[in-house]
Design an enzyme around this catalytic site. Structure first.
Site, PDB file in Angstrom:
ATOM      1  N   LYS A 107       0.814  -1.218   0.000  1.00  0.00           N
ATOM      2  CA  LYS A 107       0.000   0.000   0.000  1.00  0.00           C
ATOM      3  C   LYS A 107       0.848   1.268   0.000  1.00  0.00           C
ATOM      4  CE  LYS A 107      -4.361  -1.797   1.713  1.00  0.00           C
ATOM      5  NZ  LYS A 107      -5.390  -1.779   2.770  1.00  0.00           N
ATOM      6  N   ARG A 148      -3.576  -9.992   5.350  1.00  0.00           N
ATOM      7  CA  ARG A 148      -4.007 -10.038   3.951  1.00  0.00           C
ATOM      8  C   ARG A 148      -2.863  -9.506   3.084  1.00  0.00           C
ATOM      9  NH1 ARG A 148      -6.535  -6.655   0.190  1.00  0.00           N
ATOM     10  NH2 ARG A 148      -8.026  -7.725  -1.181  1.00  0.00           N
TER      11      ARG A 148
END
Length: 281
Positions: free
Chosen positions: A224, A258
């Site tokens: 991210k 995740r």
């Protein structure tokens, strides 16, 4: 440093036990436009091969998504999302894969049909606050819910952890009204979703506060921008940063991670497990 409370989810086919052993959720985006792997797995054969690879490397759950949630991405219709995810879910089950499959959607229609096709967990980025009807699907089918914080209208002047707690209170009220058992709920603080760079790291630092709410916690930081902006690297250069956040999240008490890259995260988390609780026999 918090320990890991034991939980047991019930994703239909078999219980998923959470505790000292970190669980890996492998990301399988069957989209043309996801931020780091869009277009790589939107063909069924490629999706199946990637799922097999992730499971071989130690994934516990496969998370299938048919709509990108990257900033600026266009929303897709339920019909288009179903056209992407249903063939992938069917292919995994036809191949004999029995691991839990999570459907990454906020749409009740998509979740219901994905569960009928073989999905066993719902992963909702809006925490039931975009389509509350999703809670009824979870209650009727008995599948666990991963519920994420994503509040685009929150008051950024307020304490970010207090805002997470307030948001999840609303989420739990929706789940309770629909009859979703609380022991089938996982919280996700939503790293990168309507949060500043400093807020993302504050949440990571203060993650034990979320853990104390009494629900399993999922950490989703893989590749991210909170890593990319900090290190000034593109999506394909964020592995080391991702691994660092996974380990920090684990030592803070989180249960599920995740990620795109299973093996390096799995190896790092095994070391963290050994440091906290001793090597496995």
């Amino acid at each position: 440093m918090p320990g890991h409370r034991a939980y047991e989810l019930a994703p239909r086919s078999a219980a998923l036990r959470l505790g000292q052993t970190a669980r890996l959720m492998g990301i399988l985006n069957v989209t043309p436009d996801s931020f780091s792997d869009g277009g790589r797995f939107d063909v069924v054969s490629a999706a199946l091969a990637q799922a097999r690879l992730m499971l071989a490397e130690g994934a516990d759950i496969i998370d299938i998504g048919g709509e990108s949630t990257r900033p600026g991405a266009d929303e897709v219709s339920a019909a288009d999302e179903l056209a992407r995810v249903l063939p992938a879910i069917a292919a995994l089950r036809a191949d004999g894969i029995v691991a839990p499959i999570s459907i990454d959607t906020y749409k009740a229609e998509v979740a219901e049909r994905a569960i009928a096709a073989g999905a066993t967990i719902i992963n909702d980025v809006y925490g039931l606050q975009r389509e509350p009807e999703l809670a009824a699907v979870a209650a009727a089918t008995g599948v666990p819910l991963v519920l994420m914080h994503w509040d685009k209208a929150r008051d950024t002047a307020r304490d970010v952890m207090a805002e997470l707690a307030r948001y999840f209170e609303v989420t739990l009220a929706i789940a309770d009204k629909a009859g979703v058992p609380r022991d089938n709920i996982v919280f996700d603080p939503g790293f990168g979703f309507a949060k500043s760079l400093s807020e993302n790291y504050e949440i990571l630092r203060r993650l034990p506060e979320l853990v104390t709410l009494g629900f399993p916690v999922l950490v989703g930081t893989s590749r991210k921008s909170m890593i990319g902006k900090l290190l000034d690297v593109p999506a394909d250069g964020r592995l080391a940063g991702t691994v660092a956040t996974s380990v920090l999240g684990y030592t803070a008490g989180a249960h599920i991670f995740r990620v795109h890259d299973i093996r390096p995260n799995r190896d790092a988390l095994r070391v963290a497990e050994a440091a906290l609780y001793g090597p496995r026999d």
